[in-house]
Write a protein that holds these residues in place. Sequence first.
Motif, PDB file in Angstrom:
ATOM      1  N   SER A 307       0.853  -1.191   0.000  1.00 49.31           N
ATOM      2  CA  SER A 307       0.000   0.000   0.000  1.00 49.31           C
ATOM      3  C   SER A 307       0.884   1.233   0.000  1.00 49.31           C
ATOM      4  O   SER A 307       2.109   1.141   0.107  1.00 49.31           O
ATOM      5  CB  SER A 307      -0.924   0.001   1.219  1.00 49.31           C
ATOM      6  N   ASN A 308       0.237   2.385  -0.098  1.00 48.39           N
ATOM      7  CA  ASN A 308       0.969   3.648  -0.122  1.00 48.39           C
ATOM      8  C   ASN A 308       1.035   4.287   1.262  1.00 48.39           C
ATOM      9  O   ASN A 308       1.286   5.486   1.381  1.00 48.39           O
ATOM     10  CB  ASN A 308       0.304   4.613  -1.115  1.00 48.39           C
ATOM     11  N   GLN A 309       0.805   3.493   2.306  1.00 43.69           N
ATOM     12  CA  GLN A 309       0.870   4.021   3.660  1.00 43.69           C
ATOM     13  C   GLN A 309       2.290   4.477   3.989  1.00 43.69           C
ATOM     14  O   GLN A 309       3.268   3.845   3.577  1.00 43.69           O
ATOM     15  CB  GLN A 309       0.417   2.961   4.660  1.00 43.69           C
ATOM     16  N   SER A 310       2.372   5.548   4.758  1.00 41.08           N
ATOM     17  CA  SER A 310       3.685   6.100   5.107  1.00 41.08           C
ATOM     18  C   SER A 310       4.550   5.093   5.835  1.00 41.08           C
ATOM     19  O   SER A 310       5.754   5.013   5.611  1.00 41.08           O
ATOM     20  CB  SER A 310       3.513   7.351   5.966  1.00 41.08           C
ATOM     21  N   SER A 311       3.942   4.298   6.718  1.00 42.96           N
ATOM     22  CA  SER A 311       4.723   3.341   7.494  1.00 42.96           C
ATOM     23  C   SER A 311       5.399   2.315   6.594  1.00 42.96           C
ATOM     24  O   SER A 311       6.528   1.893   6.859  1.00 42.96           O
ATOM     25  CB  SER A 311       3.831   2.627   8.515  1.00 42.96           C
ATOM     26  N   GLU A 312       4.719   1.930   5.490  1.00 47.43           N
ATOM     27  CA  GLU A 312       5.319   0.967   4.569  1.00 47.43           C
ATOM     28  C   GLU A 312       6.433   1.610   3.757  1.00 47.43           C
ATOM     29  O   GLU A 312       7.464   0.990   3.498  1.00 47.43           O
ATOM     30  CB  GLU A 312       4.240   0.383   3.646  1.00 47.43           C
ATOM     31  N   ARG A 313       6.251   2.868   3.367  1.00 50.63           N
ATOM     32  CA  ARG A 313       7.307   3.561   2.634  1.00 50.63           C
ATOM     33  C   ARG A 313       8.539   3.746   3.521  1.00 50.63           C
ATOM     34  O   ARG A 313       9.672   3.602   3.060  1.00 50.63           O
ATOM     35  CB  ARG A 313       6.799   4.915   2.125  1.00 50.63           C
ATOM     36  N   GLU A 314       8.318   4.072   4.785  1.00 52.92           N
ATOM     37  CA  GLU A 314       9.455   4.259   5.686  1.00 52.92           C
ATOM     38  C   GLU A 314      10.221   2.969   5.926  1.00 52.92           C
ATOM     39  O   GLU A 314      11.418   2.985   6.226  1.00 52.92           O
ATOM     40  CB  GLU A 314       8.971   4.855   7.007  1.00 52.92           C
ATOM     41  N   SER A 315       9.574   1.834   5.759  1.00 48.34           N
ATOM     42  CA  SER A 315      10.252   0.551   5.955  1.00 48.34           C
ATOM     43  C   SER A 315      11.218   0.224   4.823  1.00 48.34           C
ATOM     44  O   SER A 315      11.972  -0.746   4.920  1.00 48.34           O
ATOM     45  CB  SER A 315       9.214  -0.570   6.081  1.00 48.34           C
TER      46      SER A 315
END
Length: 527
Positions: A307-315
């Motif tokens: 997904s485009n959730q911030s938490s996933e991008r930060e990972s």
Amino acid sequence: MSAENNNQPQASAPVQRRQQPELNFWQIFNMCFGFLGIQFGFALQNANVSRIFQTLGAEIDEIPILWIAAPLTGLIVQPIIGYLSDNTWNGLGRRRPYFLIGAICTTLALFIMPHSPVLWVAAGMLWIMDASINIAMEPFRAFVGDNLPKSQRTQGYAMQSFFIGVGAVVASALPYILTNYFDVANTAPEGQIADSVRYAFYFGGAVLFLAVGWTIITSKEYSPEEISAFQAQDEAESGKESNDEQRSRTASQYQFAAMLWMALGAITTGLVFGFDLDKQLYILTIGIFAFGPLQWYCSMALKTVKSNQSSERESLGMVFNVVDDLFHMPKAMHQLAIVQFFSWFALFAMWIYTTSAVTSYHYGTSDVLTKAYNDGADWVGMLFASYNGFAALAAIAIPFLAKAVGIRFAHTINLSLGGLGLISFFFITDPALLWIPMIGVGIAWASILSVPYAMLSGILPPKKMGVFMGIFNFFIVIPQLLAASVLGVILKTLFDGEPIFALITGGVFMIIAGIAVLFVEQPTHDV
């Protein structure tokens, strides 16, 4: 050093609020004092490295390419250190571990550089020295944003500018002082560094380590939980929630941009090669190409998240997040980038060419073995000391000027004075009077070191203060890379290699920067 990821508030937990306390004068003094030492090393580098290069055999039009180490290391090191310090929390704190590492490495580099036996060793030592300075310097910018409420940040950055000025005054003048007051030789056999320069570097290394050590010992840092509580309180008072999580650039956008940048870089590199243009232009064209693979990496990384959730991008890690944050900067940061571009192009032109401009235009020689050249080079050290002295005084006045006329117009005034100062080098033929334009240069320097950061820190998310300050450094580095790529070509092609015209170019660019700042969105916090 360990990343402290578990102590951030969970999304489902109630967010604690807390008003960030104001610090007293001595607390601000102690947290900024380390910048005196950092600028000591930086000023020694600025005032003496071109002299060292020429002493070891560099030609005038080769100096910009040798200076490329300084901005290039900043381009790489500062966002990395910013990201790491944002995600560090240990017994020494968040930013202070990097102060210590940088201080140790810079001190060693200062001790070693004046013993460089040949030109390539000196260029390599400049690279190491500048990387070390950047490790210590980058977290200092975020340190002010962490520790001071918005209403005190202009004061905090102005205090840093004051110490920058004081440290640079002494550091820039050291070779002159050693020669004229302590009878230390300012000349040496061909291919050797003068004793006055060597002893100045030794002293600078000791001062840097002690000053940064003082800040480490006497300052505290807020924990990640406290910083989150301060942010929550700020958002509650302003009625606005942080938008730092809204990142929407897609994998396909990164992929298209990557191909575009690589194609442009390849074409321009081929043109430089095919038309046998100046080799310094490769710095620019290869840099354009290199931004392509970085974006391709980001496109591949984004395809692995669900997904485009911030938490996933930060990972996705440091490299992805630095590039991704670059494309999701606040609007005012984009606007300030233009101001920084013209300001730092001008400064880099001054740092590179003042020694060669003054010695050739005002002292009438480019022969590094002559007394006239070395007297001129020593006088440049005094001029650099004077502009930093004027900067220290200006730093005291800048918060009051910003309150009186507004922070943007204050910066416009200051940059315009600096630009006129650089242009006046052409019209003032008596070297003894060159301290006069340094008044304007010093005012501009103090403003450049404080006002943009005060404007920026109020719009950045606290948990990413370090990485965004590192990204902001791109707009300091890129103009320096461009200056290193094209200034030598411009001087050789248009001005018959006369370095005085580099200072005029810098002055014009600084005035343009002053105009550009008027279009930057006004920060909402007090100045």
